[in-house]
Design a protein around this motif. Structure first.
Motif, short mmCIF file in Angstrom:
data_model
loop_
_atom_site.label_atom_id
_atom_site.label_comp_id
_atom_site.label_asym_id
_atom_site.label_seq_id
_atom_site.Cartn_x
_atom_site.Cartn_y
_atom_site.Cartn_z
N ARG A 42 3.17 -12.19 12.83
CA ARG A 42 2.13 -11.54 13.56
C ARG A 42 3.24 -10.25 13.69
O ARG A 42 2.55 -8.95 14.06
N SER A 43 4.67 -10.27 13.90
CA SER A 43 5.19 -9.08 13.79
C SER A 43 4.96 -8.05 12.98
O SER A 43 5.28 -6.83 13.33
N ALA A 44 5.37 -8.94 11.67
CA ALA A 44 5.22 -7.44 10.21
C ALA A 44 3.66 -7.39 10.57
O ALA A 44 3.22 -5.93 9.71
N ILE A 45 2.42 -7.94 10.55
CA ILE A 45 1.19 -7.63 10.93
C ILE A 45 1.74 -6.20 11.63
O ILE A 45 0.82 -5.18 11.15
N ALA A 46 1.21 -6.25 12.72
CA ALA A 46 1.55 -5.37 14.18
C ALA A 46 1.89 -4.28 13.99
O ALA A 46 1.68 -3.18 13.95
N THR A 47 3.39 -4.44 13.14
CA THR A 47 4.17 -3.40 12.76
C THR A 47 3.53 -3.22 11.54
O THR A 47 3.37 -1.23 11.39
N ARG A 48 3.07 -3.30 10.26
CA ARG A 48 2.01 -2.18 9.38
C ARG A 48 0.94 -1.40 10.59
O ARG A 48 0.63 -0.81 9.94
N ARG A 49 0.65 -2.25 10.79
CA ARG A 49 -1.11 -1.72 11.71
C ARG A 49 -0.62 -0.64 12.25
O ARG A 49 -1.33 0.80 12.88
N ALA A 50 0.69 -0.81 13.08
CA ALA A 50 1.56 0.57 14.15
C ALA A 50 1.27 1.33 12.74
O ALA A 50 1.04 3.06 13.22
N ARG A 51 2.12 1.15 11.64
CA ARG A 51 2.73 2.68 10.85
C ARG A 51 1.32 3.21 10.16
O ARG A 51 1.02 4.07 9.87
#
Length: 56
Positions: A42-51
């Motif tokens: 979930r953290s990786a997905i959220a980071t990718r979306r934010a970037r």
């Protein structure tokens, strides 16, 4: 989880504050340490979306 807080009061106001807490113990009990595999995903997905939303 127990905590201890100490305060120094002068003229009716808190002038100093100390706390003794066991944040690592709490994290272990809640399963935050080590992080679960799902949390990491979930953290990786959220980071990718934010970037993608805010490039550069």
């Amino acid at each position: 989880m127990r905590q201890a807080h100490f305060q120094r009061v002068r003229e009716g106001r808190v002038t100093e504050h100390w706390a003794v807490r066991d944040d690592q113990g709490l994290g272990l009990q809640l399963g935050w340490i080590p992080p679960s595999p799902m949390f990491l995903v979930r953290s990786a997905i959220a980071t990718r979306r934010a970037r993608r939303a805010h490039p550069g």
